[in-house]
Design a protein around this motif. Structure first.
Motif, PDB file in Angstrom:
ATOM      1  N   PRO A 166       0.806  -1.228   0.000  1.00  0.00           N
ATOM      2  CA  PRO A 166       0.000   0.000   0.000  1.00  0.00           C
ATOM      3  C   PRO A 166       0.835   1.274   0.000  1.00  0.00           C
ATOM      4  N   GLN A 167       2.078   1.213   0.485  1.00  0.00           N
ATOM      5  CA  GLN A 167       2.934   2.404   0.507  1.00  0.00           C
ATOM      6  C   GLN A 167       3.501   2.734  -0.873  1.00  0.00           C
ATOM      7  N   SER A 168       3.353   1.845  -1.838  1.00  0.00           N
ATOM      8  CA  SER A 168       3.871   2.082  -3.180  1.00  0.00           C
ATOM      9  C   SER A 168       3.178   3.276  -3.835  1.00  0.00           C
ATOM     10  N   VAL A 169       3.957   4.124  -4.508  1.00  0.00           N
ATOM     11  CA  VAL A 169       3.381   5.248  -5.247  1.00  0.00           C
ATOM     12  C   VAL A 169       2.345   4.750  -6.238  1.00  0.00           C
ATOM     13  N   ASP A 170       2.651   3.665  -6.917  1.00  0.00           N
ATOM     14  CA  ASP A 170       1.756   3.136  -7.940  1.00  0.00           C
ATOM     15  C   ASP A 170       0.412   2.728  -7.351  1.00  0.00           C
ATOM     16  N   VAL A 171       0.431   2.080  -6.193  1.00  0.00           N
ATOM     17  CA  VAL A 171      -0.815   1.666  -5.542  1.00  0.00           C
ATOM     18  C   VAL A 171      -1.582   2.889  -5.052  1.00  0.00           C
ATOM     19  N   GLN A 172      -0.888   3.822  -4.443  1.00  0.00           N
ATOM     20  CA  GLN A 172      -1.553   5.023  -3.941  1.00  0.00           C
ATOM     21  C   GLN A 172      -2.206   5.820  -5.061  1.00  0.00           C
ATOM     22  N   GLN A 173      -1.483   5.980  -6.188  1.00  0.00           N
ATOM     23  CA  GLN A 173      -2.024   6.769  -7.290  1.00  0.00           C
ATOM     24  C   GLN A 173      -3.103   6.033  -8.073  1.00  0.00           C
ATOM     25  N   ALA A 174      -3.199   4.723  -7.857  1.00  0.00           N
ATOM     26  CA  ALA A 174      -4.315   3.974  -8.434  1.00  0.00           C
ATOM     27  C   ALA A 174      -5.555   4.082  -7.554  1.00  0.00           C
ATOM     28  N   GLY A 175      -5.441   4.810  -6.434  1.00  0.00           N
ATOM     29  CA  GLY A 175      -6.579   5.023  -5.554  1.00  0.00           C
ATOM     30  C   GLY A 175      -6.874   3.860  -4.641  1.00  0.00           C
ATOM     31  N   LEU A 176      -5.867   3.016  -4.367  1.00  0.00           N
ATOM     32  CA  LEU A 176      -6.078   1.820  -3.557  1.00  0.00           C
ATOM     33  C   LEU A 176      -5.451   2.008  -2.180  1.00  0.00           C
ATOM     34  N   ALA A 177      -6.024   1.362  -1.172  1.00  0.00           N
ATOM     35  CA  ALA A 177      -5.561   1.509   0.207  1.00  0.00           C
ATOM     36  C   ALA A 177      -5.415   0.153   0.875  1.00  0.00           C
ATOM     37  N   GLU A 178      -4.928  -0.845   0.129  1.00  0.00           N
ATOM     38  CA  GLU A 178      -4.705  -2.180   0.671  1.00  0.00           C
ATOM     39  C   GLU A 178      -3.732  -2.911  -0.252  1.00  0.00           C
ATOM     40  N   PRO A 179      -3.136  -4.009   0.210  1.00  0.00           N
ATOM     41  CA  PRO A 179      -2.236  -4.759  -0.666  1.00  0.00           C
ATOM     42  C   PRO A 179      -2.960  -5.255  -1.922  1.00  0.00           C
ATOM     43  N   VAL A 180      -2.220  -5.312  -3.023  1.00  0.00           N
ATOM     44  CA  VAL A 180      -2.778  -5.779  -4.296  1.00  0.00           C
ATOM     45  C   VAL A 180      -2.099  -7.105  -4.653  1.00  0.00           C
ATOM     46  N   PRO A 181      -2.769  -8.244  -4.416  1.00  0.00           N
ATOM     47  CA  PRO A 181      -2.151  -9.540  -4.707  1.00  0.00           C
ATOM     48  C   PRO A 181      -2.125  -9.822  -6.219  1.00  0.00           C
ATOM     49  N   GLY A 216     -10.860  -0.336  -7.936  1.00  0.00           N
ATOM     50  CA  GLY A 216     -10.333   0.977  -7.598  1.00  0.00           C
ATOM     51  C   GLY A 216     -10.993   2.038  -8.434  1.00  0.00           C
ATOM     52  N   PRO A 217     -10.687   3.315  -8.179  1.00  0.00           N
ATOM     53  CA  PRO A 217     -11.291   4.419  -8.933  1.00  0.00           C
ATOM     54  C   PRO A 217     -11.046   4.314 -10.432  1.00  0.00           C
ATOM     55  N   GLY A 218      -9.916   3.733 -10.816  1.00  0.00           N
ATOM     56  CA  GLY A 218      -9.605   3.596 -12.240  1.00  0.00           C
ATOM     57  C   GLY A 218     -10.102   2.307 -12.851  1.00  0.00           C
ATOM     58  N   GLY A 219     -10.903   1.538 -12.095  1.00  0.00           N
ATOM     59  CA  GLY A 219     -11.395   0.260 -12.579  1.00  0.00           C
ATOM     60  C   GLY A 219     -10.692  -0.881 -11.874  1.00  0.00           C
ATOM     61  N   ASN A 220     -11.106  -2.079 -12.176  1.00  0.00           N
ATOM     62  CA  ASN A 220     -10.518  -3.260 -11.574  1.00  0.00           C
ATOM     63  C   ASN A 220      -9.099  -3.454 -12.089  1.00  0.00           C
ATOM     64  N   VAL A 221      -8.135  -3.670 -11.189  1.00  0.00           N
ATOM     65  CA  VAL A 221      -6.740  -3.754 -11.625  1.00  0.00           C
ATOM     66  C   VAL A 221      -6.464  -4.993 -12.464  1.00  0.00           C
ATOM     67  N   SER A 334       3.063  -0.151 -14.665  1.00  0.00           N
ATOM     68  CA  SER A 334       2.223   0.578 -13.729  1.00  0.00           C
ATOM     69  C   SER A 334       0.795   0.033 -13.770  1.00  0.00           C
ATOM     70  N   ILE A 335       0.082   0.150 -12.639  1.00  0.00           N
ATOM     71  CA  ILE A 335      -1.335  -0.221 -12.608  1.00  0.00           C
ATOM     72  C   ILE A 335      -2.221   1.023 -12.577  1.00  0.00           C
ATOM     73  N   ARG A 336      -1.657   2.188 -12.879  1.00  0.00           N
ATOM     74  CA  ARG A 336      -2.449   3.410 -12.952  1.00  0.00           C
ATOM     75  C   ARG A 336      -3.118   3.499 -14.317  1.00  0.00           C
ATOM     76  N   ASN A 337      -4.315   4.065 -14.360  1.00  0.00           N
ATOM     77  CA  ASN A 337      -5.000   4.155 -15.645  1.00  0.00           C
ATOM     78  C   ASN A 337      -4.523   5.330 -16.487  1.00  0.00           C
TER      79      ASN A 337
END
Length: 430
Positions: A166-181, A216-221, A334-337
């Motif tokens: 969750p501390q990753s810039v990529d996860v934060q900017q994807a609008g997520l607040a939990e681990p992404v498995p 997430g806000p940008g859709g499902n990762v 990246s997982i950002r849209n």
């Protein structure tokens, strides 16, 4: 491929670790026979061996012989605390956790050829914040066939279950607040040969990245699932024994599985020139510097070019102290849209010191960064850590680790933060 991905943490399942500290001098026999035994186990380190890699026969796990194979296995359990689970500058969320894991390997000890399997798992469970729990694991099978002393071919398959922190810039900017498995299935084939002073290596890797259905806000990762084919050609010329100049060529083709993400498909070329130095047992270096260029299928994504770096320098300053420097710069997914990739930078210096025969202390300092060009954003993290390991005997080791992260610079709306993580761990090994 993704710098934000959190790899399986200690006890580093597939790297040799210093494990624990051995029998104290007071416990050794004081008779003549005991003195001779003491001399036998206090072997002089092999030339070029680091503090973490050297043999310690009195405290190293012995493993189990199964015919011409050796089985090594270990399990650990620990407790710790993370004071900033989300990587935020305000309203920090902290929690304690329990972490447990295991690793095992069964590898042949043939004089030629090799065959083996490895597996490992790490699970972290938080006391109160269950949304941040994660389990990483991997399993692999590998083999090598030798044609004489100068030529060999190899193949491997690895399945990994990992997560983005969750501390990753990529996860934060994807609008997520939990681990992404996510899962990775990776197939590797390659070969090396030598012609007099020239070495030649070729390899191919096919990896399939599959994210869990995390909305997430940008859709499902999971719409960012992709396959990556990577081809490598490496050559070196040894002008003096142990010293070579090198040249490496890389090509990568990325294909996204969801048609909505097909404009993120890309082709990347990289060329790196450098040298290897591994001669006197005190210094060893592998450094390559070059340039990487990525083109995207979608016109909305600008081509991305950046210097590329791969560096590893080891200095055995004394028989009891090793310093190691590593650095890398590469293009990651990246997982950002709003963007398809970013440039990842990292450099670290680490010191390992044998305080006592069975007590090893380590410290490290590093700097990491992520650079985006759509939109223009940068983040720079300072990373510090320390660890003390007590090898109690062949089977048990106790370690205490502390890590500190400080995002000292963040532009384009990214946020700065700091994080402290401490963990006490007990390991048992065969």
């Amino acid at each position: 491929m993704h710098q934000g991905r959190t790899k399986m943490q200690a006890p580093r399942p597939f790297k040799r670790a210093a494990g624990g500290i051995g029998i104290s001098m007071a416990m050794l026999p004081v008779c003549a026979g005991g003195a001779l035994a003491q001399e036998d186990i206090r072997v002089v380190p092999d030339r070029g061996q680091t503090v973490m890699d050297r043999s310690r026969p009195e405290v190293d796990p012995v493993g189990v012989r199964i015919g011409s194979f050796r089985l090594d296995a270990a399990a650990f359990a620990g407790v710790g605390y993370d004071d900033n689970l989300l990587g935020t500058s305000t309203n920090k969320l902290g929690d304690g956790f329990v972490e447990e894991g295991a690793r095992a390997s069964l590898v042949s000890d043939w004089t030629v050829h090799q065959l083996g399997v490895r597996a490992g798992i790490v699970n972290r469970t938080y006391f109160n914040e269950g949304n941040f729990d994660w389990t990483d694991w991997n399993a692999s099978a590998f083999g090598r066939y030798d044609f004489g002393g100068d030529t060999s071919v190899n193949a491997a398959y690895t399945h990994s279950r990992l997560h983005l922190a969750p501390q990753s810039v990529d996860v934060q900017q994807a609008g997520l607040a939990e681990p992404v498995p996510y899962n990775v299935d990776q197939f590797d084939v390659g070969g090396t040969t030598r012609f007099n002073r020239v070495t030649l290596g070729m390899s191919a890797t096919y990896a399939m990245y599959r994210y869990d259905n995390v909305p997430g806000p940008g859709g499902n990762v999971s719409v960012y699932d992709y396959d990556a084919l990577t081809l490598r050609l490496d050559t070196g010329y040894e002008f003096v024994q142990g010293r070579s100049i090198t040249l490496g060529i890389r090509y990568q083709d990325l294909k996204y599985q969801d048609s909505a993400s097909s404009d993120r498909d890309s082709q990347t070329w990289a060329a790196l020139a450098g040298f290897r130095y591994d001669f006197d047992g005190v210094w060893a270096a592998r450094i390559a510097i070059g340039y990487a260029w990525r083109d995207y299928d979608g016109p909305q994504f600008k081509s991305l070019g950046t210097p590329a770096v791969e560096a590893n320098v080891t200095w055995n300053a004394t028989a009891l102290t090793t310093l190691n420097f590593t650095a890398s710069r590469s293009i990651q997914e990246s997982i950002r849209n709003t963007t398809a990739s970013y440039v990842s930078n990292y450099a670290q210096i680490r010191a390992d010191h044998e305080l006592l025969r069975n007590v090893i202390i380590s410290g490290w300092a590093g700097i990491g960064g992520q650079e985006y060009q759509q939109p223009t954003q940068r983040a720079t993290d300072l990373i510090f850590g320390a660890q003390a390991t007590w090898l109690m005997n062949r089977n048990l080791a106790l370690s205490l680790e502390y890590r500190y992260v400080d995002r000292v610079s963040a532009t384009g709306g990214l946020q700065e933060y700091d994080e402290n993580v401490v963990m006490l761990r007990l390991r048992a090994a065969l």
